[in-house]
Write a protein that holds these residues in place. Structure first.
Motif, PDB file in Angstrom:
ATOM      1  N   PHE A 164      50.321  15.377  33.986  1.00  0.00           N
ATOM      2  CA  PHE A 164      50.763  15.667  32.617  1.00  0.00           C
ATOM      3  C   PHE A 164      51.354  17.062  32.527  1.00  0.00           C
ATOM      4  O   PHE A 164      50.744  18.026  32.982  1.00  0.00           O
ATOM      5  CB  PHE A 164      49.575  15.583  31.649  1.00  0.00           C
ATOM      6  N   ALA A 215      53.221  19.872  29.792  1.00  0.00           N
ATOM      7  CA  ALA A 215      53.443  20.185  28.379  1.00  0.00           C
ATOM      8  C   ALA A 215      54.925  20.238  28.011  1.00  0.00           C
ATOM      9  O   ALA A 215      55.329  19.781  26.949  1.00  0.00           O
ATOM     10  CB  ALA A 215      52.785  21.528  28.035  1.00  0.00           C
ATOM     11  N   LEU A 216      55.731  20.797  28.898  1.00  0.00           N
ATOM     12  CA  LEU A 216      57.149  20.975  28.571  1.00  0.00           C
ATOM     13  C   LEU A 216      57.936  19.685  28.837  1.00  0.00           C
ATOM     14  O   LEU A 216      57.389  18.725  29.372  1.00  0.00           O
ATOM     15  CB  LEU A 216      57.730  22.133  29.389  1.00  0.00           C
ATOM     16  N   HIS A 217      59.223  19.702  28.493  1.00  0.00           N
ATOM     17  CA  HIS A 217      60.010  18.473  28.688  1.00  0.00           C
ATOM     18  C   HIS A 217      60.529  18.365  30.113  1.00  0.00           C
ATOM     19  O   HIS A 217      61.141  17.365  30.476  1.00  0.00           O
ATOM     20  CB  HIS A 217      61.137  18.370  27.664  1.00  0.00           C
ATOM     21  N   LYS A 218      60.343  19.409  30.916  1.00  0.00           N
ATOM     22  CA  LYS A 218      60.732  19.318  32.324  1.00  0.00           C
ATOM     23  C   LYS A 218      59.601  19.807  33.221  1.00  0.00           C
ATOM     24  O   LYS A 218      58.932  20.784  32.885  1.00  0.00           O
ATOM     25  CB  LYS A 218      61.985  20.168  32.576  1.00  0.00           C
ATOM     26  N   TYR A 261      54.168  12.490  33.499  1.00  0.00           N
ATOM     27  CA  TYR A 261      54.397  12.367  32.062  1.00  0.00           C
ATOM     28  C   TYR A 261      54.678  13.757  31.515  1.00  0.00           C
ATOM     29  O   TYR A 261      53.797  14.614  31.553  1.00  0.00           O
ATOM     30  CB  TYR A 261      53.180  11.779  31.355  1.00  0.00           C
ATOM     31  N   THR A 262      55.887  13.986  31.015  1.00  0.00           N
ATOM     32  CA  THR A 262      56.201  15.275  30.398  1.00  0.00           C
ATOM     33  C   THR A 262      55.817  15.213  28.917  1.00  0.00           C
ATOM     34  O   THR A 262      55.279  14.205  28.450  1.00  0.00           O
ATOM     35  CB  THR A 262      57.703  15.576  30.537  1.00  0.00           C
ATOM     36  N   ASP A 263      56.108  16.270  28.172  1.00  0.00           N
ATOM     37  CA  ASP A 263      55.874  16.331  26.717  1.00  0.00           C
ATOM     38  C   ASP A 263      54.416  16.078  26.356  1.00  0.00           C
ATOM     39  O   ASP A 263      54.129  15.546  25.281  1.00  0.00           O
ATOM     40  CB  ASP A 263      56.726  15.293  25.957  1.00  0.00           C
ATOM     41  N   THR A 264      53.498  16.390  27.229  1.00  0.00           N
ATOM     42  CA  THR A 264      52.098  16.056  26.978  1.00  0.00           C
ATOM     43  C   THR A 264      51.232  17.306  27.072  1.00  0.00           C
ATOM     44  O   THR A 264      50.992  17.818  28.162  1.00  0.00           O
ATOM     45  CB  THR A 264      51.618  15.026  28.014  1.00  0.00           C
ATOM     46  N   VAL A 265      50.810  17.804  25.931  1.00  0.00           N
ATOM     47  CA  VAL A 265      50.016  19.027  25.909  1.00  0.00           C
ATOM     48  C   VAL A 265      48.533  18.657  25.925  1.00  0.00           C
ATOM     49  O   VAL A 265      47.993  18.170  24.929  1.00  0.00           O
ATOM     50  CB  VAL A 265      50.331  19.882  24.661  1.00  0.00           C
ATOM     51  N   ILE A 272      46.867  16.493  22.645  1.00  0.00           N
ATOM     52  CA  ILE A 272      46.984  15.029  22.564  1.00  0.00           C
ATOM     53  C   ILE A 272      45.801  14.352  23.245  1.00  0.00           C
ATOM     54  O   ILE A 272      45.420  13.237  22.907  1.00  0.00           O
ATOM     55  CB  ILE A 272      48.340  14.553  23.135  1.00  0.00           C
ATOM     56  N   LYS A 273      45.217  15.047  24.214  1.00  0.00           N
ATOM     57  CA  LYS A 273      44.016  14.532  24.876  1.00  0.00           C
ATOM     58  C   LYS A 273      43.134  15.700  25.259  1.00  0.00           C
ATOM     59  O   LYS A 273      43.633  16.731  25.718  1.00  0.00           O
ATOM     60  CB  LYS A 273      44.400  13.783  26.151  1.00  0.00           C
TER      61      LYS A 273
END
Ligand code: FAD
Ligand code: FES
Lengths: 473, 272
Positions: free
Chosen positions: A178, A180-183, A217-221, A225-226
């Motif tokens: 996972f 956090a950022l989009h890349k 999985y990007t975009d996952t902080v 979110i979890k």
């Protein structure tokens, strides 16, 4: 013709085979990589300088214990494929390490040749092999172990997380990652500029990781979110490689004026968001005519050199100690000097002043001198009374350091952190105070280097594998 | 982590869009007052947007955004069925919600949507909830019915007087406070100017006032400091320490200067 053949081996050149690079006056106008890398001939010539020691010392200087002599031996014999396979056994990011590792402090420092002459250019040879493989377009995927049925989650797609993910997926564990950022890529992508580490190279390495079977999985902080506890209910082990992303400020008056950036913000705008291609890419950056960067590390060099490329007339580095104490790699300092970065040494900003619209226009600086050594062993800078001066500027970049982001520890009560905010880990296994949770890289050490993050990743991967096998904590 | 497909998109008032996105992970976790960071396409900026509504069962998240800069323009151009390039959340701390007594919720612009779930949850927690919804004119108001359904009362103000009281929400709030009406807490979501004026209005009455700050952001996770503001002399990052702060403790001068930082660039990037 035969009577005058040399009986001895040819004499070893005292100097490294030079690497061609873009001339400074040209490269400050573009974002392309500065050094070009070795040609096949140059690489073979350099590889032949290696003495192929029986007990190589260079390996001891390498945090991930690459079989340096062996891969260099393969280059000398032009067996590049064998060379890259050997190299990748220990290091899955050779194209990156070959470019950004402080070799002069590590492998090359130990090289026997280096005692009297220049050491073998190990970093350049590492880069050569990795580039050779990438340009050839055929990347070997190593054979995989049978699935173990165990699931691991890696939080943060920087060098530490990438290393853990690669090592564990190769052992047959299922790995989700996972970011956090989009890349993905961590500092390699949002921090280190294109002219030093082309992003296409990082994304190639990430592709390789995906080919190994890692689910990214990007975009996952994580923490938002979890939670870590939720992850623990879904996975057998958790690795935290979330880096040291919290920027420090000087805490002096005027630091919130417009035009004052943290290095993270400045570099993220420029690199991750591609503000240097504005307005094609929509994220703006204040270019500035006179840009001051505060700090003396790699990050500061990157900022000062980025400012030049964005068109600053003067890029001024303000550092409170002397040149010898600068923590940046010698090569980075050298490149910055070549490109015309102005070094204001033994100077420290005490305040920033702005115009009536809230834009920074000047830095009030204190002149420093070196006093007694401090805890870090470097001589402590002390202010010189009455020697303040003013520096007219229109952009300021604060590059004085980072610590780990408190987001995960603050949402996970039983993960212990030090007073510096770093997650406390067991150096042999990467275990944290929370069962099933491992950590490594900048989040555990504070801002350090790519290779140390990878070394910590290797240790944690071993620790996790052991834990998955035995369940012993 | 989700595919971020647009399920429904509507222009609910001139230049104001509502957009419902398939984002089950976020829908499951969202709380009133949190936000997402949206990147419409690979060239766009990272834009912070308040989560206006969500449906945890369906896995949908609804945002309301104002079409102002190049990136929100691009977002407005996307259609139902399109995937949003990047959609990250939930971010920020949620509103503090408990039984305060009587709560005034002030919403303007995107903030009308921004106060909706707070109103609902506050009501569920036993508060008397009064919403103040404002716009320049009646046709710029939206979600009137939705707000009326969850609040005890909705008071409208329009600058041209076409609905409710003439003027701004903070003018009406000031009148209400002056005439002796009591509020235990006031929360405001909307443009900086409105929130600043609410803060000024409520200060003499000593009512605790929370505003939902919307500075420039990049990562939204505490990594860059772009979102910093000063609260009681201390630098805070709005994305992680906020976005909700005590309006009477914020240094508003710094807020308004920092908001103007990229005006020129906004214009250039919209032209291309
Ligand atoms: C500008 C700059 C230049 C540098 N130059 C060099 C150099 O020349 N040589 C060198 O060796 N080192 C250099 N470094 C240092 C090096 O980049 C770092 O030491 C290294 O990247 C650390 O790796 P990491 O994996 O621990 O963390 P990072 O690379 O920081 O990666 C952490 C990742 O975790 C993600 N993350 C954080 N929190 C969460 C969360 N809650 N949920 C999900 N994801 C999360 C982050 O977004 C990030 O992608 C430089 C650093 C900077 C900033
Ligand atoms: S948006 Fe980067 S720190 Fe808040």
């Amino acid at each position: 013709m035969t009577d005058k053949q040399p009986s001895k081996k040819p004499k070893i050149s005292p100097k490294k085979t030079p690497m061609r690079e873009q001339p400074p006056e040209e490269r400050v106008n573009n974002y392309d990589e500065v050094p070009f890398g070795y040609s096949i001939e140059e690489a073979v010539t350099e590889a032949k300088r290696c003495l192929q020691c029986k007990k190589p010392l260079c390996v001891q200087g390498c945090p991930v214990e690459i079989d340096i002599c062996e891969f260099i031996g393969f280059i000398a014999e032009k067996k590049f494929k064998e060379g890259i396979v050997k190299l990748k056994e220990k290091n899955i990011l050779p194209a990156i390490c070959g470019r950004v590792c402080p070799q002069e402090e590590q492998c090359e420092k130990q090289c026997i040749l280096g005692k009297k002459n220049e050491p073998v250019a190990i970093g350049r040879l590492e880069r050569f092999l990795a580039d050779w493989e990438r340009n050839r377009g055929e990347i070997e995927i190593p054979p995989k172990h049978r699935p173990t049925g165990k699931k691991v989650v890696v939080v943060g797609a920087g060098p530490a997380g990438i290393t853990v993910a690669a090592d564990l997926v190769k052992l047959g564990h299922k790995v989700d990652m996972f970011e956090a950022l989009h890349k993905p890529g961590g500092v390699l992508v949002y921090g280190i500029p294109e002219f030093r580490l082309p992003k296409a190279i990082v994304f190639k390495e990430i592709d390789y990781l995906k080919k190994l079977g890692v689910n990214l999985y990007t975009d996952t902080v994580i923490g938002m979110i979890k939670s870590i506890d939720e992850l623990l209910s879904e996975y057998d082990a958790v690795f935290l490689g979330t880096g040291a992303g919290l920027p420090w400020f000087l805490n002096v008056p005027g630091e919130n004026l417009n035009g004052v950036y943290s290095a993270n913000e400045y570099l993220t705008r420029a690199n991750l968001m591609k503000a240097y291609l504005f307005p094609k890419y929509k994220t703006p950056i204040i270019k500035g005519r006179r840009v001051a960067t505060v700090g003396g590390g790699n990050v500061a060099m990157d900022c000062a050199r980025t400012a030049l490329r964005l068109g600053a007339e003067e890029s001024i580095l303000v550092y409170r100690r002397a040149r010898e104490q600068m923590p940046a790699r010698e090569e980075e300092i050298h490149h910055a000097e070549q490109e015309g970065v102005i070094f204001k040494l033994l100077s420290n900003p005490a305040a920033f002043r702005g115009d009536k619209n809230g834009w920074v226009k000047e830095a009030e600086c204190i002149t420093m001198k070196l006093g007694e050594p401090d805890d870090s062993g470097r001589r402590r800078p002390v202010p010189v009374e009455g020697a303040n001066f003013r520096l007219p500027i229109d952009v300021v970049i604060i590059a004085i350091g980072n610590s780990p982001n408190p987001l995960i520890p603050s949402t996970t009560k039983d993960i212990e952190v030090s007073k510096w905010g770093t997650i406390i880990t067991d150096p042999q296994t990467g275990k944290t105070s929370k069962k099933g949770v491992f950590a490594g890289g900048d989040v555990a050490t504070g801002a350090a280097t790519v290779i140390l993050a990878m070394g910590a990743g290797k240790i944690a991967a071993r620790g996790i594998h052991e834990y998955l096998k035995t369940s012993n904590w | 982590m989700d595919k971020n497909e647009i399920i429904e998109k509507e222009q609910i008032a001139p230049n104001i869009h509502s957009c419902t996105v398939d984002a089950p992970g976020i829908a499951k976790k969202a709380l009133p007052g949190q936000f997402v960071i949206v990147i419409p396409d690979e060239y766009s900026e990272r834009v912070p947007v308040t989560i206006a509504d969500w449906d945890a069962e369906k896995g949908y998240v609804t945002i309301i955004f104002l079409e102002i800069g190049a990136s929100t323009q691009r977002l407005a151009e996307l259609n139902t069925g399109d995937d949003i390039y990047s959609f990250t959340g939930p971010l920020g701390k949620p509103f503090e919600i408990e039984n305060f007594g009587t709560v005034a919720l002030v919403g303007g612009c995107y903030g009308i949507g921004g106060i909706y779930r707070a109103a609902k949850t506050l009501k569920e927690n036993g508060n008397k909830v009064i919403c103040f919804s404002e716009a320049r004119s009646k046709f710029l108001l939206y979600w009137n019915k939705k707000l009326e359904e969850v609040a005890d009362e909705v008071r409208y103000s329009t600058v041209d007087g076409s609905l409710g009281s003439k003027g701004h929400s903070f003018d009406l709030l000031e009148d209400n406070l002056k005439s002796g009406e009591h509020f235990d807490r006031i929360m405001a979501v909307g443009c900086t100017f409105m929130m600043y004026r609410v803060a000024r209005v409520t200060k003499p009455f000593g009512v605790k006032t929370i505003v939902s700050m919307n500075p420039v952001m990049i990562d939204g996770t505490g990594m860059c400091g772009a979102c910093r503001l000063v609260v009681e002399g201390e630098t805070k990052f709005a994305c992680v320490d906020g976005p909700h702060f005590d309006a009477h403790k914020i240094d508003w001068n710094i807020v308004s200067d920092r908001r103007k930082a990229y005006l020129e660039e906004e214009i250039i990037s919209k032209e291309r």
